[in-house]
Scaffold this active site. Structure first.
Site, PDB file in Angstrom:
ATOM      1  N   ASP A 182       5.687   7.913   5.489  1.00 33.65           N
ATOM      2  CA  ASP A 182       6.988   7.362   5.119  1.00 33.65           C
ATOM      3  C   ASP A 182       7.640   8.380   4.176  1.00 33.65           C
ATOM      4  O   ASP A 182       7.006   9.323   3.700  1.00 33.65           O
ATOM      5  CB  ASP A 182       6.839   5.985   4.459  1.00 33.65           C
TER       6      ASP A 182
HETATM    7  C1  BGC Z   1      11.610   3.540   5.029  1.00 34.36           C
HETATM    8  C2  BGC Z   1      11.280   3.803   6.479  1.00 34.36           C
HETATM    9  C3  BGC Z   1      12.371   4.646   7.091  1.00 34.36           C
HETATM   10  C4  BGC Z   1      12.513   5.921   6.311  1.00 34.36           C
HETATM   11  C5  BGC Z   1      13.577   6.860   6.858  1.00 34.36           C
HETATM   12  C6  BGC Z   1      11.936   4.819   4.281  1.00 34.36           C
HETATM   13  O1  BGC Z   1      12.438   4.541   3.031  1.00 34.36           O
HETATM   14  O2  BGC Z   1      10.544   2.864   4.417  1.00 34.36           O
HETATM   15  O3  BGC Z   1      11.151   2.585   7.162  1.00 34.36           O
HETATM   16  O4  BGC Z   1      12.082   4.889   8.447  1.00 34.36           O
HETATM   17  O5  BGC Z   1      12.862   5.602   4.975  1.00 34.36           O
HETATM   18  O6  BGC Z   1      14.840   6.354   6.671  1.00 34.36           O
END
Ligand code: BGC
Length: 735
Positions: free
Chosen positions: A263
């Site tokens: 993530d």
């Molecule tokens: C989120 C993810 C997301 C990523 C990219 C993160 O903060 O937890 O679910 O895909 O950002 O935007």
């Protein structure tokens, strides 16, 4: 040498070759391996870390402000990774508006219990991602609703591992059918937003395997996601992205072959993370260091890591490209998607996902009603949607000021431009329809008093980065109570991220839960209210009566003092214990004998259904039954099959969504997946059906006694990588 006439040779080749253009006889693994051999160290390193374009110092031309970007390697024909969020459509968290289909929230989709619809939704949003030049969709959110106040519950598919695994699996399969990769996320137990960067979830392995991981395992079996996104939180002491035990489960036990992507800002090491099985650091701008850039290369030079490890990481990334068509059918950026071809999907999904929770004869509404007062919920403008990275902003989206406090990345509340008021007006015939925004309670009460019927829209905005209260926003509980006292004919339409308490429930005639109903939500709501569509949604989560009933009455970490980092307010690191273990949601309620406000699986209809002829062939794990529509309207029932082990809580093991005309009957067969009734034995690494007396129940919700049969099952075991031949047989077929 004998030489065949060329015409015949050509014919033989055409007949015997099963290959079509772009395919080769080699497997994705072989193709990836061959490609890795041709790569320089620098090229390999380039693929294992990637950007968050929003915060790149210099964003290259043509790289959109989407979620992620990893440059390609032109010399070898390896395309750049262009990543977009996510599960509910092509998100535009950092752009003003988008040509995009906005699906209803994940909970709404789960409430349809309709796997075919999840597949169609996935296909549609994947096609739009592809058309716009994205080849990786960060979708597949399948964290179980362990925490009723979780800020991102709306993105996911509820509290049950079978339902979540099937529905999200179908969505990911649909996305990937476009020759792009989808993730499944957030691996694992990212159950709450509060303290998500510092929380350590303490949970035993068996409980995890039987709940959150079982949902992911099912998802993987249905969809074979090209990537998994590991979560922000720690699990049993290690960050999810450097958690070998966790990553090994997916890779070694399930045989999943994709790449593990972090993530955004979830990486804390180089050597430990690589050794644990992380393949790609994403959103590196949010990490303290770029762990998988030069630092990784140096670790290989120093011998702290092996070149073969780097090769394996890159190979897994490329393998997914080959396996899912990213290389053979590359995306071509910059085309406007044709949204008209998908227009019916969000409508169908919203209509089938809306749950009728209460109806004392008030619904469906008649166009002969003399006057209707529509109050509150910005129903004159649009419908609510959930905030954060998954935010889809289709053209015409309306902005309301963000709540205070909110994480810095939540810039507004976005309403999807489908105003319930407009659609109510269209269906209200000669009824006089008036609107009041509900802000001044006394005024709203006056408007309500003068109308024959009141439709009161009540909302709760929930978002990534911050947990919610199990309550409507602001003074809406007060508003509803006051309006319902003035007009007993009050119908409440909820637009919420998840479960809310309803202190006014006894005072109102009807309650409709529309979740965040998506780009055609207003229309779907009006269709349900006026009976153009018969409600068929069923709750994918329990609605608790109070916080006291929750496994953690106080949200873990919520009482700790907070610091301030990267837009998130994080407290000091803390442990979170989830005392429910594998008994998430309705199973916790059964275990503690707590009476929920509304149980999992619950939902009313404008017709009535009858279940009969329940038979369980325990040897074949097959359940058969008949559903009859005994009312006057056609409609859809969700006949749910629960199995209670001798000493455990009843669990959903299958269901059939039965669409039946008035008076019609249908015979259904559901083949169970025994793992959903089993215990995971950590010592022998297998699923165990304990011998004893089981109760199989065909019911309308988790608490409905329905019809049941008792069956004595012998001890049975299933290997850790066992899977049914038909992953979807649990969702029933007509006989
Ligand atoms: C989120 C993810 C997301 C990523 C990219 C993160 O903060 O937890 O679910 O895909 O950002 O935007």
């Amino acid at each position: 040498m004998h030489k065949m006439p060329s015409l015949i040779a050509g014919t033989v080749l055409a007949l015997s070759s099963p290959l079509i253009a772009g395919e080769t006889a080699e497997t994705p693994d072989q193709r990836a391996e061959a490609l890795v051999k041709r790569m320089t160290r620098e090229e390999k390193i380039r693929l294992v870390h990637g950007h968050y374009p929003n915060q790149m110092k210099e964003r290259p031309d043509g790289v959109p402000m989407s979620a992620g970007y990893v440059p390609g390697i032109e010399r070898l024909g390896i395309p750049a990774q262009r990543m977009t969020d996510a599960s509910l459509g092509v998100a535009a968290a950092h752009q003003p508006e988008n040509p995009a289909t906005a699906l209803p929230s994940g909970l709404a989709l789960a409430a349809t219990f309709n796997p075919q619809l999840a597949l169609e939704g996935g296909r549609a949003i994947g096609a739009e991602a592809r058309t716009r030049g994205f080849n990786v969709m960060l979708a597949g959110g399948a964290n179980l609703t362990r925490e009723a106040r979780g800020g991102r519950n709306f993105e996911y598919a509820g509290e049950d591992p079978l339902l979540a695994g099937v529905m999200v699996g179908q969505s990911v399969k649909g996305i990937q059918s476009n020759n792009i990769v989808a993730t499944m996320k957030h691996f694992a137990v990212n159950a709450q937003e509060g303290g998500r960067d510092v929380i350590n979830v303490v949970i035993d392995e068996a409980a995890l395997r039987e709940s959150d991981l079982l949902a992911f395992q099912k998802l993987h079996e249905i969809a074979d996601p090209g990537a998994i996104m590991c979560a922000y939180n720690k699990v049993n002491g290690d960050y999810a992205c450097e958690n070998k035990a966790l990553i090994d489960i997916a890779r070694k036990d399930w045989g999943w072959k994709g790449w593990m992507m972090s993530d955004w800002g979830a990486v804390y090491s180089t050597v430990k993370a690589v050794n644990a099985g992380l393949d790609q650091e994403m959103g590196e701008e949010l990490d303290e260091w770029v762990w998988f850039g030069k630092m990784l290369s140096k670790a290989v030079d120093s011998g702290a890591l092996q070149e073969s490890q780097l090769n394996a990481m890159v190979q897994r990334i490329l393998r997914s490209y080959f396996a899912h068509g990213v290389m053979d059918n590359p995306v071509k950026p910059g085309v406007e998607p044709d949204l008209a071809v998908h227009a019916d999907i969000p409508l169908k999904a919203a209509e089938q996902g809306i749950v009728l929770l209460k109806n004392e004869g008030a619904l469906p509404l008649s166009a002969a009603t003399s006057s209707v007062a529509v109050i509150g919920g910005a129903a004159n403008l649009g419908v609510y949607s959930g905030g954060g990275s998954s935010q889809v902003k289709p053209r015409g989206t309306i902005l309301l000021p963000p709540p205070v406090p909110a994480p810095v990345f939540i810039r507004a509340i976005y309403l999807h431009p489908s105003a319930p008021l407009d659609h109510i007006r269209k269906q209200a015939g000669k009824s006089a329809v008036v609107y009041h925004d509900g802000r001044e309670i006394a005024e709203a009460v006056e408007v309500a008093r003068k109308a024959e019927t009141v439709i009161l829209f009540a909302s709760q905005f929930t978002m990534e980065g911050q947990d919610a209260a199990m309550e409507l926003d602001g003074n809406q509980d007060e508003l509803i109570a006051a309006v319902a006292s003035a007009n007993p004919n009050t119908i409440v339409v909820l637009e919420t991220g998840g479960a809310v308490k309803m202190p006014w429930l006894d005072k109102v005639k009807a309650v409709v839960a529309s979740w965040y109903p998506g780009g055609r939500g207003g229309e779907a709501i009006a269709n349900i209210l006026y009976g153009k569509t018969n409600p068929s949604g069923r709750l994918p989560i329990t609605f608790p009566a109070s916080e006291a009933q929750l496994p953690n009455p106080i949200l873990p970490g919520s009482l700790l003092p907070r610091g301030n980092e990267i837009g998130n307010t994080q407290p000091e690191p803390f442990d979170a214990f989830y005392p429910e273990g594998a008994d998430v949601g309705y199973r916790w309620f059964a275990r503690t004998k707590a009476q929920p406000l509304f149980p999992f699986g619950y939902g009313l209809s404008y017709t009535r259904f009858e279940h009969s002829d329940l038979r369980f062939d325990a040897a074949a794990w097959t359940v058969r039954f008949t559903v009859r529509n005994i009312g006057e309207r056609s409609g859809a029932d969700v006949a749910q099959v629960y199995l209670a082990p001798p000493n455990g809580q009843s669990r959903l093991v299958g269901w059939a969504r039965a669409e039946l005309a008035a008076g019609a009957k249908g015979a259904y067969e559901v083949t169970l997946d025994p793992r959903f009734a089993a215990r995971f034995d950590v010592a022998t690494k297998q699923w165990v059906i304990e011998p004893g007396l089981y109760r199989l129940r065909l019911a309308t919700s988790a608490t409905d006694s329905g019809q049941s049969v008792e069956v004595r099952l012998p001890r049975q075991t299933f290997a850790v990588n066992w899977k049914p031949t038909d992953a979807l047989a649990v969702t029933g077929k007509a006989r």
